[in-house]
Design a protein around this motif. Structure first.
Motif, PDB file in Angstrom:
ATOM      1  N   ASP A   1      33.725  43.492  41.579  1.00 29.44           N
ATOM      2  CA  ASP A   1      33.774  42.500  40.863  1.00 29.44           C
ATOM      3  C   ASP A   1      33.048  42.422  39.298  1.00 29.44           C
ATOM      4  O   ASP A   1      33.454  41.439  38.230  1.00 29.44           O
ATOM      5  CB  ASP A   1      32.524  41.640  41.033  1.00 29.44           C
ATOM      6  CG  ASP A   1      32.355  40.717  42.432  1.00 29.44           C
ATOM      7  OD1 ASP A   1      33.584  40.368  42.852  1.00 29.44           O
ATOM      8  OD2 ASP A   1      31.785  40.793  43.669  1.00 29.44           O
ATOM      9  N   ALA A   2      32.759  44.090  39.033  1.00 29.07           N
ATOM     10  CA  ALA A   2      33.000  44.146  37.373  1.00 29.07           C
ATOM     11  C   ALA A   2      33.773  44.024  37.093  1.00 29.07           C
ATOM     12  O   ALA A   2      34.266  43.372  35.625  1.00 29.07           O
ATOM     13  CB  ALA A   2      31.787  45.591  37.176  1.00 29.07           C
ATOM     14  N   ALA A   3      35.023  44.403  37.332  1.00 32.36           N
ATOM     15  CA  ALA A   3      36.055  44.407  36.667  1.00 32.36           C
ATOM     16  C   ALA A   3      36.255  42.734  36.375  1.00 32.36           C
ATOM     17  O   ALA A   3      37.101  42.927  35.329  1.00 32.36           O
ATOM     18  CB  ALA A   3      37.375  45.566  37.358  1.00 32.36           C
TER      19      ALA A   3
ATOM     20  N   SER B   1      40.742  48.650  28.486  1.00 33.88           N
ATOM     21  CA  SER B   1      41.690  49.689  28.994  1.00 33.88           C
ATOM     22  C   SER B   1      40.469  50.821  29.421  1.00 33.88           C
ATOM     23  O   SER B   1      40.872  51.407  30.591  1.00 33.88           O
ATOM     24  CB  SER B   1      42.838  50.173  27.972  1.00 33.88           C
ATOM     25  OG  SER B   1      43.910  49.216  27.834  1.00 33.88           O
ATOM     26  N   ILE B   2      39.855  51.071  28.760  1.00 30.80           N
ATOM     27  CA  ILE B   2      38.670  52.668  29.273  1.00 30.80           C
ATOM     28  C   ILE B   2      37.901  51.793  30.017  1.00 30.80           C
ATOM     29  O   ILE B   2      37.203  52.430  30.760  1.00 30.80           O
ATOM     30  CB  ILE B   2      38.253  53.225  27.666  1.00 30.80           C
ATOM     31  CG1 ILE B   2      39.319  53.754  27.346  1.00 30.80           C
ATOM     32  CG2 ILE B   2      36.805  53.805  28.086  1.00 30.80           C
ATOM     33  CD1 ILE B   2      38.870  53.702  25.309  1.00 30.80           C
ATOM     34  N   VAL B   3      36.529  50.320  29.836  1.00 36.32           N
ATOM     35  CA  VAL B   3      35.725  50.000  30.788  1.00 36.32           C
ATOM     36  C   VAL B   3      36.404  49.796  32.125  1.00 36.32           C
ATOM     37  O   VAL B   3      35.740  50.566  32.921  1.00 36.32           O
ATOM     38  CB  VAL B   3      35.738  48.773  30.050  1.00 36.32           C
ATOM     39  CG1 VAL B   3      34.278  48.097  30.680  1.00 36.32           C
ATOM     40  CG2 VAL B   3      34.612  48.984  28.262  1.00 36.32           C
ATOM     41  N   LEU B   4      37.927  49.004  31.886  1.00 38.25           N
ATOM     42  CA  LEU B   4      38.525  49.201  33.815  1.00 38.25           C
ATOM     43  C   LEU B   4      38.479  50.407  34.139  1.00 38.25           C
ATOM     44  O   LEU B   4      38.523  51.190  35.396  1.00 38.25           O
ATOM     45  CB  LEU B   4      39.545  48.424  33.076  1.00 38.25           C
ATOM     46  CG  LEU B   4      39.437  46.770  32.790  1.00 38.25           C
ATOM     47  CD1 LEU B   4      41.296  46.238  32.657  1.00 38.25           C
ATOM     48  CD2 LEU B   4      38.812  46.472  33.949  1.00 38.25           C
ATOM     49  N   ALA B   5      39.542  51.747  33.317  1.00 38.21           N
ATOM     50  CA  ALA B   5      38.821  53.172  33.929  1.00 38.21           C
ATOM     51  C   ALA B   5      37.570  53.350  34.700  1.00 38.21           C
ATOM     52  O   ALA B   5      37.899  54.234  35.574  1.00 38.21           O
ATOM     53  CB  ALA B   5      39.600  53.618  32.940  1.00 38.21           C
TER      54      ALA B   5
END
Length: 482
Positions: free
Chosen positions: A451-453, A408-412
């Protein structure tokens, strides 16, 4: 663990089977007089060439797999299959980048059901069939892995389900290979039954084939943008509910029924807890719709049952946008996302047996605090659970929560809003598919995400499907030391 020949050989064999599977939608395209059959033939040729090279260069007398190599094989095989299964998507006329194609194939093989493809109603039939086949392959793959690999690797308490027992009277079949063969035949039988039921309920034969495969795999890929809501037929929804539930029960338990061991099936704590949870939440959501005026009568009950079972089992079909029912419904469905079905089924998530052991461990701790001199044990299906198994399950639960939080943190950080980041992370690691909100909710897709997500979520899907530790152990430096 220096000799990797066995790993490469087995991955080559799996890729050769995948190449053969690519010819199925090619033949379907030819039979339906569609122009996209070369896409699958070219993808099959590339995959078959790599598979042949791996098999031929590593053939001969192969060393047996060690436990550490089994970890490497499990992750390597799923990654390799997803990488090559993406080729038909990338080569098709849908205009997908390889990132999108890999996301779609990973979602298929892990039976997640998250999609980036829009315009499914007009998509080539070969692509629709390939999506369904990927989920169907992934479904049988995870069952076989759950009964043969994960117990051997002692992942997350799965050692409770070891098939080899010192008490031979408790063996359903004498060898794991025979169990896998019996379950494969059962998988075909249930898929065929589901296909027939969908067809009789009003689907076309093609739609029935595709939806039967994705229902039994609890994957959720559909041939329509509106999912099963496009058919607008209560009987089809009832068929889906029945087979989603059936696919989320332990497949080994069905072998007990075949051997007329009805009492063992009915006494199974997982099965009873799972069915009770599904019934309770369905009733709760039915009454909630009536109370807040978003539904009434039998149709509200059917919507509640369908969406509850779809989320609880991790299938991800949709017949209604439940986010419009109110914040309470959204909260309940968000929690259901994490739970999943029974161990040894095609469903995903934390699994019912782990939730039961975590609850029993918590209650035992409460009793130990109030009665310090007491001796309390945890029982599961009438047997005492070893403390090492209980600790393994609790550790798995902690890793599950930490992985969700980290994802979740990475996606945020990538730029997703809070609701999308949280629900996408939950949907990925629990292999459910649709999230919450207007972007990735039941009426949306993952196409708008950067794309990263998509790469982060692809990793999350693999992490959740392979039970976390199978993948995370590869990042430990000690794993690579001799």
């Amino acid at each position: 663990m220096g000799d990797y020949r066995t790993i490469f050989f087995l991955i080559g064999m799996l890729l050769s089977a995948l190449a053969g599977g690519m010819l199925i939608p090619a033949f379907a395209e030819i039979l339906l007089d569609q122009p996209d059959w070369p896409v699958f033939v070219i993808a099959a040729m590339i995959t078959g060439f790599i598979a042949g090279a791996l098999v031929l260069t590593n053939r001969g007398k192969l060393p047996p797999l060690s436990v550490r190599q089994a970890f490497l094989l499990t992750s390597g095989a799923w990654l390799s299959l997803a990488a090559f299964a993406a080729l038909p998507f990338a080569f098709s006329g849908l205009g997908l980048s390889y990132t999108d194609a890999f996301f779609e194939s990973m979602s298929g093989l892990t039976t997640t059901g998250a999609t980036i493809i829009t315009g499914l109603d007009n998509a080539p039939p070969g692509i629709l069939l390939w999506r369904a086949l990927l989920q169907w392959f992934g479904g049988i793959g995870i069952i076989v892995m759950a009964i043969s690999v994960l117990p051997m690797l002692n992942v997350g308490g799965m050692q409770l389900f070891r098939l080899e027992s010192s008490d031979t009277s408790e063996k359903i079949l004498p060898r794991t290979a025979q169990i896998a063969g019996s379950i494969t035949r059962l998988y075909f039988l249930i898929t065929g039954s589901c296909l027939l039921a969908y067809w009789l309920a009003g689907m076309s034969f093609f739609d029935a084939v595709a939806h039967a495969m994705t229902t039994i795999a609890t994957g959720g890929f559909s041939t329509r943008d509106a999912s099963l809501a496009a058919f607008d037929t209560p009987l089809i929804e009832i068929v889906a509910i029945f087979f989603m539930l059936a696919s989320s029960l332990p497949f080994v338990a069905y072998l007990q029924l075949r051997n007329r061991n009805f009492s063992a099936f009915l006494r199974d704590g997982q099965i009873r807890f799972f069915l009770a949870a599904a019934a309770s939440v369905t009733a709760l959501m039915w009454f909630y719709q009536i109370a807040n005026g978003t539904g009434s009568g039998a149709m509200a009950g059917l919507r509640a049952a369908f969406n509850t079972v779809s989320i609880l089992t991790g299938t991800g079909y949709a017949t209604a946008d439940y986010s419009l029912w109110g914040p309470f419904a959204v909260s309940v469905f968000f929690i259901l996302t994490f739970i999943g079905g029974c161990a040894g089924s095609t469903s995903c998530g934390l699994k019912i047996f782990r939730l039961q052991i975590i609850l029993k461990s918590g209650w035992r701790y409460v009793k130990q605090v109030t009665q310090p001199n007491g001796v309390f044990v945890i029982r599961y299906n009438g047997k005492i659970v070893d403390d090492r198994v209980a600790n393994s399950v609790i550790a798995f639960g902690l890793i599950f929560v930490l992985s969700f939080s980290g994802l979740s943190i990475v996606l945020a950080l990538i730029g997703l809003d809070t609701q999308t980041a949280l629900s996408a992370a939950a949907a990925a690691i629990a292999n459910v598919g649709p999230g919450l909100g207007p972007i990735i909710g039941p009426s949306g897709t993952y196409a708008p995400l950067p794309d990263a997500a998509k790469w982060v979520l692809s990793f999350g899907m693999l992490l959740g499907r392979l039970e976390f530790l199978t993948v995370l152990v590869l990042f430990a430096p000690s794993f690579w030391r001799r």
